[in-house]
Design a protein around this motif. Structure first.
Motif, PDB file in Angstrom:
ATOM      1  N   GLU A  70     -51.843 -15.713  25.603  1.00  0.00           N
ATOM      2  CA  GLU A  70     -51.821 -14.168  25.515  1.00  0.00           C
ATOM      3  C   GLU A  70     -51.665 -13.780  27.216  1.00  0.00           C
ATOM      4  OE1 GLU A  70     -55.296 -10.959  25.125  1.00  0.00           O
ATOM      5  OE2 GLU A  70     -54.654 -11.757  23.383  1.00  0.00           O
ATOM      6  N   SER A  71     -50.745 -12.971  27.624  1.00  0.00           N
ATOM      7  CA  SER A  71     -50.633 -12.503  29.002  1.00  0.00           C
ATOM      8  C   SER A  71     -51.673 -11.425  29.171  1.00  0.00           C
ATOM      9  CB  SER A  71     -49.131 -12.077  28.831  1.00  0.00           C
ATOM     10  OG  SER A  71     -48.923 -11.806  30.341  1.00  0.00           O
ATOM     11  N   GLY A  72     -51.534 -10.998  30.483  1.00  0.00           N
ATOM     12  CA  GLY A  72     -52.358  -9.897  30.964  1.00  0.00           C
ATOM     13  C   GLY A  72     -52.473  -8.557  30.291  1.00  0.00           C
ATOM     14  N   ASP A  73     -51.449  -8.391  29.633  1.00  0.00           N
ATOM     15  CA  ASP A  73     -51.218  -7.086  29.048  1.00  0.00           C
ATOM     16  C   ASP A  73     -51.546  -7.047  27.481  1.00  0.00           C
ATOM     17  OD1 ASP A  73     -48.891  -8.016  28.253  1.00  0.00           O
ATOM     18  OD2 ASP A  73     -47.723  -6.190  28.907  1.00  0.00           O
ATOM     19  N   GLY A  74     -51.778  -8.287  27.039  1.00  0.00           N
ATOM     20  CA  GLY A  74     -52.145  -8.488  25.695  1.00  0.00           C
ATOM     21  C   GLY A  74     -50.886  -9.064  24.943  1.00  0.00           C
ATOM     22  N   THR A  75     -49.645  -9.292  25.771  1.00  0.00           N
ATOM     23  CA  THR A  75     -48.460  -9.481  25.055  1.00  0.00           C
ATOM     24  C   THR A  75     -48.521 -11.190  24.861  1.00  0.00           C
ATOM     25  OG1 THR A  75     -47.301  -7.878  26.215  1.00  0.00           O
ATOM     26  CG2 THR A  75     -46.150  -9.994  25.218  1.00  0.00           C
ATOM     27  N   VAL A  76     -48.112 -11.603  23.407  1.00  0.00           N
ATOM     28  CA  VAL A  76     -48.508 -12.968  23.024  1.00  0.00           C
ATOM     29  C   VAL A  76     -47.108 -13.738  23.473  1.00  0.00           C
ATOM     30  CG1 VAL A  76     -48.344 -14.720  21.191  1.00  0.00           C
ATOM     31  CG2 VAL A  76     -50.070 -12.617  21.299  1.00  0.00           C
ATOM     32  N   ILE A  77     -47.163 -14.636  24.032  1.00  0.00           N
ATOM     33  CA  ILE A  77     -45.847 -15.532  24.768  1.00  0.00           C
ATOM     34  C   ILE A  77     -45.990 -16.875  23.824  1.00  0.00           C
ATOM     35  CG2 ILE A  77     -44.687 -16.730  26.697  1.00  0.00           C
ATOM     36  CD1 ILE A  77     -44.925 -13.479  26.704  1.00  0.00           C
ATOM     37  N   ALA A  78     -44.877 -16.991  23.276  1.00  0.00           N
ATOM     38  CA  ALA A  78     -44.751 -18.390  22.410  1.00  0.00           C
ATOM     39  C   ALA A  78     -44.100 -19.449  23.288  1.00  0.00           C
ATOM     40  CB  ALA A  78     -43.729 -17.987  21.274  1.00  0.00           C
ATOM     41  N   TYR A  79     -44.731 -20.587  23.076  1.00  0.00           N
ATOM     42  CA  TYR A  79     -44.223 -21.963  23.910  1.00  0.00           C
ATOM     43  C   TYR A  79     -44.259 -23.065  23.143  1.00  0.00           C
ATOM     44  CZ  TYR A  79     -49.383 -22.937  24.853  1.00  0.00           C
ATOM     45  OH  TYR A  79     -50.573 -23.570  24.646  1.00  0.00           O
ATOM     46  N   ARG A  80     -43.640 -24.079  23.614  1.00  0.00           N
ATOM     47  CA  ARG A  80     -43.541 -25.447  23.086  1.00  0.00           C
ATOM     48  C   ARG A  80     -44.048 -26.408  24.016  1.00  0.00           C
ATOM     49  NH1 ARG A  80     -41.542 -25.939  17.902  1.00  0.00           N
ATOM     50  NH2 ARG A  80     -40.565 -24.209  16.980  1.00  0.00           N
ATOM     51  N   ARG A  81     -44.522 -27.620  23.710  1.00  0.00           N
ATOM     52  CA  ARG A  81     -44.771 -28.553  24.361  1.00  0.00           C
ATOM     53  C   ARG A  81     -44.025 -29.907  24.171  1.00  0.00           C
ATOM     54  NH1 ARG A  81     -51.169 -27.940  25.266  1.00  0.00           N
ATOM     55  NH2 ARG A  81     -51.067 -28.538  23.087  1.00  0.00           N
ATOM     56  N   ALA A  82     -43.605 -30.723  24.925  1.00  0.00           N
ATOM     57  CA  ALA A  82     -43.200 -32.079  24.634  1.00  0.00           C
ATOM     58  C   ALA A  82     -43.517 -32.966  25.847  1.00  0.00           C
ATOM     59  CB  ALA A  82     -41.671 -31.771  24.564  1.00  0.00           C
ATOM     60  N   GLY A  83     -43.611 -34.233  25.416  1.00  0.00           N
ATOM     61  CA  GLY A  83     -44.048 -35.422  26.262  1.00  0.00           C
ATOM     62  C   GLY A  83     -45.421 -35.381  27.010  1.00  0.00           C
ATOM     63  N   SER A  84     -45.697 -36.000  28.048  1.00  0.00           N
ATOM     64  CA  SER A  84     -47.046 -36.109  28.574  1.00  0.00           C
ATOM     65  C   SER A  84     -46.695 -36.618  30.051  1.00  0.00           C
ATOM     66  CB  SER A  84     -47.821 -37.215  27.987  1.00  0.00           C
ATOM     67  OG  SER A  84     -47.132 -38.429  28.243  1.00  0.00           O
ATOM     68  N   GLY A  85     -47.922 -36.174  30.844  1.00  0.00           N
ATOM     69  CA  GLY A  85     -47.755 -36.301  32.437  1.00  0.00           C
ATOM     70  C   GLY A  85     -47.924 -35.245  32.990  1.00  0.00           C
ATOM     71  N   ARG A  86     -47.743 -34.961  34.162  1.00  0.00           N
ATOM     72  CA  ARG A  86     -47.478 -33.733  35.010  1.00  0.00           C
ATOM     73  C   ARG A  86     -46.861 -32.487  34.339  1.00  0.00           C
ATOM     74  NH1 ARG A  86     -46.541 -35.396  41.295  1.00  0.00           N
ATOM     75  NH2 ARG A  86     -45.282 -37.006  40.253  1.00  0.00           N
ATOM     76  N   PRO A  87     -47.423 -31.336  34.473  1.00  0.00           N
ATOM     77  CA  PRO A  87     -46.815 -30.546  33.402  1.00  0.00           C
ATOM     78  C   PRO A  87     -45.551 -29.656  34.292  1.00  0.00           C
ATOM     79  CG  PRO A  87     -48.881 -29.475  34.418  1.00  0.00           C
ATOM     80  CD  PRO A  87     -48.928 -31.077  34.780  1.00  0.00           C
ATOM     81  N   VAL A  88     -44.576 -29.369  33.586  1.00  0.00           N
ATOM     82  CA  VAL A  88     -43.375 -28.781  34.180  1.00  0.00           C
ATOM     83  C   VAL A  88     -42.987 -27.480  33.260  1.00  0.00           C
ATOM     84  CG1 VAL A  88     -40.988 -28.844  35.024  1.00  0.00           C
ATOM     85  CG2 VAL A  88     -42.496 -30.698  35.519  1.00  0.00           C
ATOM     86  N   ILE A  89     -42.976 -26.410  33.837  1.00  0.00           N
ATOM     87  CA  ILE A  89     -42.643 -25.277  32.911  1.00  0.00           C
ATOM     88  C   ILE A  89     -41.139 -24.942  33.259  1.00  0.00           C
ATOM     89  CG2 ILE A  89     -42.971 -22.863  32.420  1.00  0.00           C
ATOM     90  CD1 ILE A  89     -46.035 -23.227  33.438  1.00  0.00           C
ATOM     91  N   LEU A  90     -40.401 -24.685  32.196  1.00  0.00           N
ATOM     92  CA  LEU A  90     -38.986 -24.213  32.517  1.00  0.00           C
ATOM     93  C   LEU A  90     -38.660 -23.121  31.898  1.00  0.00           C
ATOM     94  CD1 LEU A  90     -37.177 -27.290  30.416  1.00  0.00           C
ATOM     95  CD2 LEU A  90     -37.880 -27.306  32.861  1.00  0.00           C
ATOM     96  N   VAL A  91     -38.068 -22.148  32.896  1.00  0.00           N
ATOM     97  CA  VAL A  91     -38.116 -20.725  32.643  1.00  0.00           C
ATOM     98  C   VAL A  91     -36.555 -20.531  32.686  1.00  0.00           C
ATOM     99  CG1 VAL A  91     -38.392 -18.295  33.709  1.00  0.00           C
ATOM    100  CG2 VAL A  91     -39.869 -20.501  34.345  1.00  0.00           C
TER     101      VAL A  91
END
Length: 270
Positions: A17-38
């Motif tokens: 949930e973002s600051g204005d209440g908008t819900v952001i959908a995401y997926r996770r894969a793998g393990s280790g240090r996190p990397v976010i793809l934009v």
């Protein structure tokens, strides 16, 4: 903002949930240090999946639908600051901090988020949509007005064509795209092209803002991309206090994931 507890080991799907209440959908894969793809103008979690799959052996990779796209929500009115808050929510979901990678307009968003002082460990961007020569962005106001008018009229196909033409896609290639299975999804996310336009701003390299980014940064371009695009990438790298520049021989703005992944892996592993 808060992370909504909907992730399961089975699907690795989550919502934040973002600051204005908008819900952001995401997926996770793998393990280790996190990397976010934009993703860029036409990017979603689905389109980021091939690159995520290549990185998942070494990192915990998070892909997401930017607001107004895919399974994410949207809240009017739009502001660039809301997308920065979306990334802040994803960083919280990632455990508090992460590395970021962005392509095209997604690169602009990564740079904005880093300049805002979010807890980002390092960033990499591919061909951020900036130009070094003011003459090359002289038509930006007219471009923005036309894009806004097309979207207001519901002319989504024409708006998509304008954006694609701006990154070097030919008219014949755009026509071919209209007859693919991807076309309906592009039409669905077309209204968010206005968000990307707001992110780009004047189109000039925002040197003052980039000077505030203190994390390690890598700017990558394609050796077969237009000269103006490559010059912009180099100028962004030069404006970043800890920036470095890489060129991928033979690549265009539509970079191949299998070529990009080893470069990102090396940088993010350091």
């Amino acid at each position: 903002m808060r992370t909504l507890p909907v992730c399961t080991p089975m699907d690795n799907v989550g919502r934040a949930e973002s600051g204005d209440g908008t819900v952001i959908a995401y997926r996770r894969a793998g393990s280790g240090r996190p990397v976010i793809l934009v993703g860029g103008s036409f990017g979603t979690a689905r389109t980021s999946a091939p690159l995520a799959g290549l990185l998942a052996a070494d990192f915990r990779v998070i892909t997401y639908d930017r607001r107004g796209r895919g399974h994410s929500g949207d809240t009017a009115p739009y502001a660039v600051e809301r997308e920065i808050e979306d990334i802040a929510a994803l960083l919280a979901a990632a455990g508090g901090s992460a590395s970021l990678f962005g392509v095209s307009s997604g690169a602009a968003l990564v740079l904005r988020a880093a300049a805002a002082g979010l807890p980002i460990t390092q960033i990499a961007v591919y061909e951020p949509p900036y130009r070094a020569d003011p003459a090359e962005v002289a038509d930006r106001p007219a471009y923005s007005r036309r894009l806004a008018a097309l979207l207001a009229d519901g002319s989504r196909a024409e708006a998509i064509g304008q954006v694609l033409t701006g990154v070097g896609v030919t008219a014949a290639e755009i026509e071919d795209l209209r007859h693919t299975d991807d076309w309906p999804s592009l039409l669905a996310l077309a209204p968010t092209l206005a968000y990307d336009d707001a992110l780009i701003g004047t189109g000039l390299v925002p040197a003052d803002r980039l000077a505030d980014i203190r994390v390690r940064a890598m700017v990558v371009d394609g050796g077969a991309s237009p000269p103006a695009m490559r010059a912009g990438a180099r100028a962004v790298a030069n404006a970043l206090p800890r920036g470095r520049h890489r060129t991928l021989t033979g690549q265009t703005h539509a970079v191949a994931p299998h070529v990009l992944a080893p470069v990102l892996r090396e940088f993010f592993a350091a």
